[in-house]
Design a protein around this motif. Structure first.
Motif, PDB file in Angstrom:
ATOM      1  N   VAL A   2       2.216  11.934  11.531  1.00 49.62           N
ATOM      2  CA  VAL A   2       1.270  12.930  12.029  1.00 49.62           C
ATOM      3  C   VAL A   2       0.458  13.509  10.886  1.00 49.62           C
ATOM      4  CG1 VAL A   2       1.049  15.133  13.241  1.00 49.62           C
ATOM      5  CG2 VAL A   2       2.781  13.490  13.974  1.00 49.62           C
ATOM      6  N   GLN A   3       1.117  13.897   9.803  1.00 48.87           N
ATOM      7  CA  GLN A   3       0.413  14.544   8.688  1.00 48.87           C
ATOM      8  C   GLN A   3       0.947  14.037   7.363  1.00 48.87           C
ATOM      9  OE1 GLN A   3       0.780  18.799   8.604  1.00 48.87           O
ATOM     10  NE2 GLN A   3      -0.780  19.064   7.023  1.00 48.87           N
ATOM     11  N   TRP A   4       0.051  13.602   6.517  1.00 46.69           N
ATOM     12  CA  TRP A   4       0.357  13.186   5.161  1.00 46.69           C
ATOM     13  C   TRP A   4      -0.509  13.980   4.192  1.00 46.69           C
ATOM     14  CZ3 TRP A   4       2.401   8.281   2.851  1.00 46.69           C
ATOM     15  CH2 TRP A   4       3.319   7.634   3.699  1.00 46.69           C
ATOM     16  N   CYS A   5       0.055  14.306   3.066  1.00 44.42           N
ATOM     17  CA  CYS A   5      -0.764  14.855   1.978  1.00 44.42           C
ATOM     18  C   CYS A   5      -1.726  13.762   1.514  1.00 44.42           C
ATOM     19  CB  CYS A   5       0.148  15.305   0.846  1.00 44.42           C
ATOM     20  SG  CYS A   5      -0.712  15.787  -0.654  1.00 44.42           S
ATOM     21  N   TRP A   6      -3.000  14.125   1.321  1.00 41.51           N
ATOM     22  CA  TRP A   6      -3.986  13.114   0.959  1.00 41.51           C
ATOM     23  C   TRP A   6      -3.677  12.479  -0.390  1.00 41.51           C
ATOM     24  CZ3 TRP A   6      -6.990   9.696   2.664  1.00 41.51           C
ATOM     25  CH2 TRP A   6      -7.932   9.080   1.833  1.00 41.51           C
ATOM     26  N   ASP A   7      -3.095  13.248  -1.306  1.00 41.34           N
ATOM     27  CA  ASP A   7      -2.743  12.674  -2.612  1.00 41.34           C
ATOM     28  C   ASP A   7      -1.731  11.534  -2.450  1.00 41.34           C
ATOM     29  OD1 ASP A   7      -4.405  14.399  -3.932  1.00 41.34           O
ATOM     30  OD2 ASP A   7      -2.831  15.872  -4.393  1.00 41.34           O
ATOM     31  N   ALA A   8      -0.803  11.682  -1.503  1.00 46.41           N
ATOM     32  CA  ALA A   8       0.189  10.624  -1.274  1.00 46.41           C
ATOM     33  C   ALA A   8      -0.480   9.372  -0.716  1.00 46.41           C
ATOM     34  CB  ALA A   8       1.269  11.130  -0.310  1.00 46.41           C
ATOM     35  N   ILE A   9      -1.400   9.540   0.240  1.00 47.61           N
ATOM     36  CA  ILE A   9      -2.112   8.386   0.808  1.00 47.61           C
ATOM     37  C   ILE A   9      -2.966   7.712  -0.257  1.00 47.61           C
ATOM     38  CG2 ILE A   9      -3.842   7.671   2.496  1.00 47.61           C
ATOM     39  CD1 ILE A   9      -2.904   9.900   4.301  1.00 47.61           C
ATOM     40  N   ASN A  10      -3.719   8.522  -0.987  1.00 51.62           N
ATOM     41  CA  ASN A  10      -4.631   7.978  -1.993  1.00 51.62           C
ATOM     42  C   ASN A  10      -3.869   7.225  -3.080  1.00 51.62           C
ATOM     43  OD1 ASN A  10      -7.246   7.627  -3.103  1.00 51.62           O
ATOM     44  ND2 ASN A  10      -6.842   9.268  -4.565  1.00 51.62           N
TER      45      ASN A  10
END
Length: 483
Positions: free
Chosen positions: A333-341
């Protein structure tokens, strides 16, 4: 009577004529005999004269199973594993009963002892069947049993067992007393196990296990753990190559260090607040569900990676380099963008990418994805073959500035299949530009699947957007499909 049909016997003979095919099936003339020989005198065969010929062809028939050699009977009966069938075979004849000790595998279904009479117990019956085997290798017990019963079985067949699967059902282990070891501790008697599967496990205290040096596969489904108990149990299995923990509750901090581990699947039901630290230099397949912090530093061999958190947020991922990664799946549902990037940057060699993350944001606020440059994304993932994206990621690729750097020489070299889930008609023009760019620059593209999921709007823009998608499909009928 059960009959055996080896390949060397034929129930009928197909005779090929010179002019046409001719099928024959006759009743046997061979009298049934108790003779151990399965090869009969020619007088016991019925002969068929071939049409337009003086040649005769013998017709043979399947013998009864009791005519087969003892070794063949033993081999056939040794493939039976259902405990009920094994018990039935013991009552057929002395020859069959003498063959049953050679059974290598036993399976006790869950309801096999639901209607016991005369004071019989499942522990006694299992003990009776298990103790009649010569060298049992596989034992699967789904029926209810006690810790004392398990001790008695494993004391007999434990040294020869290679694969053990138990439905423990001991979330409340009422059979354990100060004088009786728990079911988990009883497993220690099978020291030569290569595979262990447990269902319904309560592991609040660490089991008193010595090292299972030969154990390579450990699967636990439906368990309640304490962090320290799981850590101690894994220390007793240092040579695992495959670890599966599914529907596990109670864990907060998980530390796993297994130098030979290659396949790992973890599913934690901890309200999404569990942290994982994995040390496995040979890991090739990793699937994690339910962790908010994930740290895996030695990843040179990692080929397949799947990370998901359906009940909470993913705040941080800490991975080493991913030079061998071929498949990456990110869900939640929600990921920190730094983790995705960070993951997208490390997975530059990925071939298969699946993304289904709805929102970003470090805290309670749910935020959309930031803008992702279309050209930069595909240039940084040149080996990408399949690309499956949902909602937020597709919207990020469809920002108004995403396609501003596209030139005529740009190509997406390896992309073959794209699946896009569309939920909203907002920014329809930018979304159509992205879809058209995938068709235009994906020179090796074979399939573009557009999934329209729950698109609701009272405005005419939804109808207009859908018409444009239909037009794209009409212009590229072999390439574009709508679901």
């Amino acid at each position: 009577m059960i009959r055996c049909y080896p390949l060397i016997f034929q129930s009928h003979v197909i005779i090929l004529q010179r002019r046409a095919k001719f099928k024959i099936s006759l009743k046997p003339k061979i009298p049934y005999s108790t003779s151990p020989s399965i090869f009969k005198h020619p007088s016991h065969y019925k002969f068929l004269k071939l049409p337009d010929s003086n040649l005769f062809h013998p017709i043979s028939y399947p013998p009864r199973m009791d005519l087969l050699p003892d070794a063949v009977v033993q081999y056939i009966l040794s493939t039976i594993n259902n405990a009920k069938d094994v018990a039935s075979c013991n009552c057929v004849s002395k020859k069959w009963k003498d063959s049953m000790p050679y059974v290598k595998s036993l399976y006790f279904p869950r309801g096999v002892f639901d209607h016991l009479k005369n004071g019989q117990t499942s522990d006694c019956i299992v003990m009776q069947i298990v103790s009649s085997t010569f060298q049992l290798e596989d034992l699967v017990v789904y029926c209810p049993f006690t810790g004392s019963g398990l001790v008695s079985w494993l004391s007999v067949v434990g040294p020869s067992l290679k694969n053990l699967e138990l439905r423990m059902d001991n979330f409340v282990d009422q059979d354990t007393t100060q004088d009786t070891p728990s079911k988990l501790e009883c497993i220690q008697a099978a020291r030569n196990l290569e595979s262990l599967r447990l269902w319904g496990v309560l592991m609040v205290d660490a089991p008193n296990w010595d090292a299972f040096q030969k154990l390579q596969n450990l699967e636990i489904v439906g368990a309640k753990f304490e962090d320290s108990a799981l850590a101690e149990a894994l220390r007793a299995t240092p040579n695992l190559t495959r670890l599966v923990l599914l529907r596990c509750e109670g864990l907060r901090t998980v530390w796993i260090k297994l130098n030979r581990l290659e396949h790992c699947k973890l599913d934690f039901d901890c309200a999404g607040s569990c942290s994982l630290t994995l040390t496995a230099p040979n890991i090739e397949y990793l699937e994690v569900q339910g962790c908010s912090l994930i740290r895996v530093r030695e990843t040179n061999c990692l080929k397949n990676l799947s990370l998901a958190n359906n009940d909470g947020r993913v705040y941080m991922v800490d991975f080493g380099k991913l030079p061998a990664l071929e498949s990456l799946s990110i869900r939640g549902v929600q990921w920190c963008w730094d983790a995705i990037n960070k993951l997208l940057q490390l997975a530059s060699e990925v071939k298969h990418l699946y993304m289904k993350v709805e929102f970003t944001g470090d805290f309670e606020a749910l935020l959309p994805f930031p803008e992702i440059d279309f050209v930069d994304f595909f240039k940084s993932h040149p080996k990408l073959k399949t690309f499956d994206i949902h909602g937020a990621m597709f919207a990020a690729l469809c920002q108004k500035n995403s396609l501003k750097n596209v030139d005529s020489s740009f190509r997406i070299p390896c992309l073959e299949e794209v699946a896009i889930t569309v939920r909203s008609p907002l920014n329809a023009e930018q979304k159509m530009n992205t879809l058209e760019s995938l068709v235009k620059f994906g020179k090796n593209l074979k399939k573009l699947r557009i999934k329209i999921l729950g698109m609701k709007s009272g405005h005419s823009s939804a109808d207009d957007f859908f018409e444009e998608i239909c037009m794209l499909r009409y212009m590229n009928p072999r390439l574009v499909s709508i679901e």
